[in-house]
Design an enzyme around this catalytic site. Structure first.
Site, PDB file in Angstrom:
ATOM      1  N   ARG A 200       0.815  -1.218   0.000  1.00 55.30           N
ATOM      2  CA  ARG A 200       0.000   0.000   0.000  1.00 55.30           C
ATOM      3  C   ARG A 200       0.849   1.268   0.000  1.00 55.30           C
ATOM      4  NH1 ARG A 200      -5.504  -0.219   3.176  1.00 55.30           N
ATOM      5  NH2 ARG A 200      -4.277   0.566   4.910  1.00 55.30           N
TER       6      ARG A 200
ATOM      7  N   LYS B 235      -1.964   7.672  12.872  1.00 60.17           N
ATOM      8  CA  LYS B 235      -2.609   6.379  12.667  1.00 60.17           C
ATOM      9  C   LYS B 235      -3.685   6.191  13.730  1.00 60.17           C
ATOM     10  CE  LYS B 235      -1.676   1.426  13.010  1.00 60.17           C
ATOM     11  NZ  LYS B 235      -2.258   1.019  11.731  1.00 60.17           N
ATOM     12  N   PHE B 236      -4.798   5.600  13.317  1.00 62.01           N
ATOM     13  CA  PHE B 236      -5.843   5.210  14.268  1.00 62.01           C
ATOM     14  C   PHE B 236      -5.967   3.698  14.240  1.00 62.01           C
ATOM     15  CE2 PHE B 236      -6.965   9.553  13.182  1.00 62.01           C
ATOM     16  CZ  PHE B 236      -7.323  10.081  14.412  1.00 62.01           C
TER      17      PHE B 236
ATOM     18  N   TYR C 161     -11.043  -2.606  10.935  1.00 56.95           N
ATOM     19  CA  TYR C 161     -10.517  -3.967  10.913  1.00 56.95           C
ATOM     20  C   TYR C 161      -9.658  -4.234  12.153  1.00 56.95           C
ATOM     21  CZ  TYR C 161      -8.438  -8.270   9.202  1.00 56.95           C
ATOM     22  OH  TYR C 161      -8.043  -9.575   9.085  1.00 56.95           O
TER      23      TYR C 161
ATOM     24  N   HIS D 204       6.405  15.244  32.594  1.00 62.35           N
ATOM     25  CA  HIS D 204       6.010  14.402  33.724  1.00 62.35           C
ATOM     26  C   HIS D 204       5.548  13.037  33.238  1.00 62.35           C
ATOM     27  CE1 HIS D 204       2.016  15.647  32.338  1.00 62.35           C
ATOM     28  NE2 HIS D 204       1.487  14.683  33.090  1.00 62.35           N
TER      29      HIS D 204
ATOM     30  N   CYS E 119       0.067  26.392  35.264  1.00 58.62           N
ATOM     31  CA  CYS E 119       0.370  24.949  35.239  1.00 58.62           C
ATOM     32  C   CYS E 119       0.308  24.368  36.645  1.00 58.62           C
ATOM     33  CB  CYS E 119       1.760  24.734  34.633  1.00 58.62           C
ATOM     34  SG  CYS E 119       2.359  23.044  34.806  1.00 58.62           S
TER      35      CYS E 119
ATOM     36  N   GLY F 166      -3.437  12.644  24.474  1.00 59.57           N
ATOM     37  CA  GLY F 166      -4.316  12.959  25.602  1.00 59.57           C
ATOM     38  C   GLY F 166      -3.597  13.565  26.788  1.00 59.57           C
TER      39      GLY F 166
ATOM     40  N   HIS G 108       9.058  23.972  32.932  1.00 54.72           N
ATOM     41  CA  HIS G 108       7.822  23.670  32.229  1.00 54.72           C
ATOM     42  C   HIS G 108       8.057  23.260  30.773  1.00 54.72           C
ATOM     43  CE1 HIS G 108       3.474  24.075  31.610  1.00 54.72           C
ATOM     44  NE2 HIS G 108       3.728  24.710  30.490  1.00 54.72           N
TER      45      HIS G 108
ATOM     46  N   ASN H 257       2.622   9.832  28.961  1.00 58.37           N
ATOM     47  CA  ASN H 257       1.847  10.248  27.790  1.00 58.37           C
ATOM     48  C   ASN H 257       2.407  11.587  27.371  1.00 58.37           C
ATOM     49  OD1 ASN H 257       0.024   8.138  27.595  1.00 58.37           O
ATOM     50  ND2 ASN H 257      -1.389   9.083  29.032  1.00 58.37           N
TER      51      ASN H 257
ATOM     52  N   GLN I 142       3.671   9.113  34.870  1.00 56.84           N
ATOM     53  CA  GLN I 142       2.777   8.622  35.917  1.00 56.84           C
ATOM     54  C   GLN I 142       3.218   7.239  36.369  1.00 56.84           C
ATOM     55  OE1 GLN I 142      -1.452   9.386  35.494  1.00 56.84           O
ATOM     56  NE2 GLN I 142      -1.064  10.273  33.486  1.00 56.84           N
TER      57      GLN I 142
ATOM     58  N   GLU J 205       2.530 -10.862  28.636  1.00 56.51           N
ATOM     59  CA  GLU J 205       3.973 -11.025  28.450  1.00 56.51           C
ATOM     60  C   GLU J 205       4.540 -12.054  29.424  1.00 56.51           C
ATOM     61  OE1 GLU J 205       6.212  -7.415  28.383  1.00 56.51           O
ATOM     62  OE2 GLU J 205       5.124  -6.611  26.655  1.00 56.51           O
TER      63      GLU J 205
ATOM     64  N   ARG K  28       4.122   3.883  -3.542  1.00 56.76           N
ATOM     65  CA  ARG K  28       4.564   5.219  -3.931  1.00 56.76           C
ATOM     66  C   ARG K  28       5.853   5.519  -3.184  1.00 56.76           C
ATOM     67  NH1 ARG K  28       0.743   9.307  -1.864  1.00 56.76           N
ATOM     68  NH2 ARG K  28       0.632   7.835  -0.152  1.00 56.76           N
TER      69      ARG K  28
ATOM     70  N   HIS L 228       3.997  20.128  30.678  1.00 55.96           N
ATOM     71  CA  HIS L 228       5.054  20.033  31.692  1.00 55.96           C
ATOM     72  C   HIS L 228       5.624  18.608  31.696  1.00 55.96           C
ATOM     73  CE1 HIS L 228       6.817  21.859  35.429  1.00 55.96           C
ATOM     74  NE2 HIS L 228       7.232  20.612  35.491  1.00 55.96           N
TER      75      HIS L 228
ATOM     76  N   CYS M  89       3.961  23.061  37.799  1.00 54.06           N
ATOM     77  CA  CYS M  89       5.117  23.939  38.012  1.00 54.06           C
ATOM     78  C   CYS M  89       5.357  24.165  39.515  1.00 54.06           C
ATOM     79  CB  CYS M  89       4.907  25.276  37.304  1.00 54.06           C
ATOM     80  SG  CYS M  89       5.392  25.260  35.555  1.00 54.06           S
TER      81      CYS M  89
ATOM     82  N   SER N 245      -2.714  16.318  28.944  1.00 56.47           N
ATOM     83  CA  SER N 245      -3.369  17.610  29.079  1.00 56.47           C
ATOM     84  C   SER N 245      -2.390  18.715  29.427  1.00 56.47           C
ATOM     85  CB  SER N 245      -4.450  17.520  30.150  1.00 56.47           C
ATOM     86  OG  SER N 245      -3.908  16.955  31.329  1.00 56.47           O
TER      87      SER N 245
HETATM   88 ZN    ZN Z   1       4.576  23.492  34.371  1.00 60.23          ZN
HETATM   89 ZN    ZN Z   2       6.562  -5.325  27.254  1.00 54.22          ZN
END
Ligand code: ZN
Ligand code: ZN
Ligand code: ZN
Length: 338
Positions: free
Chosen positions: A26, A311-312, A316, A166, A50, A159, A113, A153, A168, A182, A29, A164, A53, A161
């Site tokens: 696909r 990409k989403f 499929y 960081h 923030c 997502g 920041h 993230n 989790q 796994e 090209r 800064h 901060c 938000s």
């Molecule tokens: Zn910050």
């Molecule tokens: Zn893994």
């Protein structure tokens, strides 16, 4: 004649024991190399709005200290709570629920920041690694915590938000789905072959050198043979270690170095601060040795062709099997080229 670089095929992920469909025809090209520049929002070093901060108020009126390196706090909107009682519900084998005690924390990588892993210096990143290890040990020592999941993230597209720098930590009583898959595969590999699946895979990639993107003395980053996301990478410890607390001082520096190199390469690919979800996989903290685990990190970036084309996983892929167009080998070659 079948051509693995052009013809449709599927590839097996031995870690999850799931397949991915590869459809390189696909993309016949030639690569145009067009780059859409995303509007680079320049961020200030300090943002009064923030909640991460130093010195700023968070939700509920708590104020951050005037921290000067890393800063860890319990998530104000935690998905898991430590005092949750153990309980289980089951009806006819169809409705099954379990209580889930846990603890969620936020790790600010830096007081500044406008930094990212890619543009933090080696000493600051080493402090982040030391903080992760200390958290792994502290949370893992709690009797109700059997797994400590670190993740970051990065970018609004994922997502996140707040820009800064960081990450989790969600630590839980139960093994999360991905690590459970796994662990089962790693255990079965060891029982059948007497070796470590990821040590074997590391050796194979070091010999093939076709999918390697970055490397230092202790780690290598590859686009795994079974990658789903276009520029997905796997960061592998070259030495067998079950968890981050087994890293030597030199290896902690090397982990900081490989993360910086890998994210810098991502940023150069489409000239944008590259969005991704990344995180570590390692042994549970349930008191067992779990030597079948091999410390590694996954990077799952959503971008496909440019700073804005992503990409989403839909259609499929939700109903059948994940699918990719460019081969992992060509994705690795592109990442090596920037
Ligand atoms: Zn910050
Ligand atoms: Zn893994
Ligand atoms: Zn290993």
């Amino acid at each position: 004649m079948f051509d693995w670089s052009i013809d449709p095929h599927r590839r097996f992920n031995p870690l999850t024991r799931e397949w991915v469909l590869v459809s390189p025809h696909r993309t016949q090209r030639p690569w145009q190399g067009q780059i859409e520049e995303a509007a680079a929002a320049t961020q200030p070093e300090y943002d009064a709005e923030c909640y991460l901060c130093p010195g700023n108020p968070r939700a509920g009126g708590v104020r951050n200290p005037a921290y000067s390196s890393t800063f860890v706090f319990d998530n104000d909107f935690a998905a898991l709570k430590p005092a949750t009682a153990i309980d289980r519900f089951e009806q006819d084998g169809l409705l099954i629920a379990e209580s889930e005690p846990g603890l969620c924390r936020v790790v600010c990588f830096s007081p500044r920041h406008n930094l990212t892993i890619a543009n933090m210096d080696a000493a600051a990143l080493r402090t982040v690694v030391d903080t992760w290890v200390a958290q792994y040990q502290e949370l893992g020592a709690r009797p109700e915590i059997n797994y400590v999941q670190f993740f970051e993230n990065r970018g609004a597209m994922m997502g996140a938000s707040n820009p800064h720098p960081h990450g989790q930590i969600w630590s839980s009583h139960a093994l999360p789905n991905e690590i459970a898959k796994e662990q089962a595969a790693l255990l079965e590999w060891r029982e059948k072959r007497g070796t470590c699946l990821l040590c074997d895979y590391t050796k194979l990639e070091l010999a093939a050198r076709e999918r390697i993107v970055e490397e230092n003395d202790s780690f290598l980053t590859v686009v795994p043979f079974w990658a789903v996301w276009p520029f997905e990478t796997l960061v592998l410890a070259k030495r067998h270690l079950a968890s981050m607390e087994q890293l030597t001082g030199t290896e902690r520096d090397a982990l900081a170095d490989i993360l910086k190199r890998t994210t810098s390469r991502y940023d150069r690919l489409f000239h944008v601060s590259f969005p991704y979800s990344m995180g570590f996989h390692q042994r549970p903290t349930d008191g067992q040795a779990h030597d079948e685990h091999h410390f590694h990190a996954h990077f799952y970036p959503p971008l496909l062709r440019s700073a804005t084309v992503r990409k989403f996983l839909v259609g499929y892929e939700m109903l059948g099997t994940p699918q990719r167009d460019i081969t992992p080998e060509s994705a690795a070659a592109r990442l090596r080229g920037v």
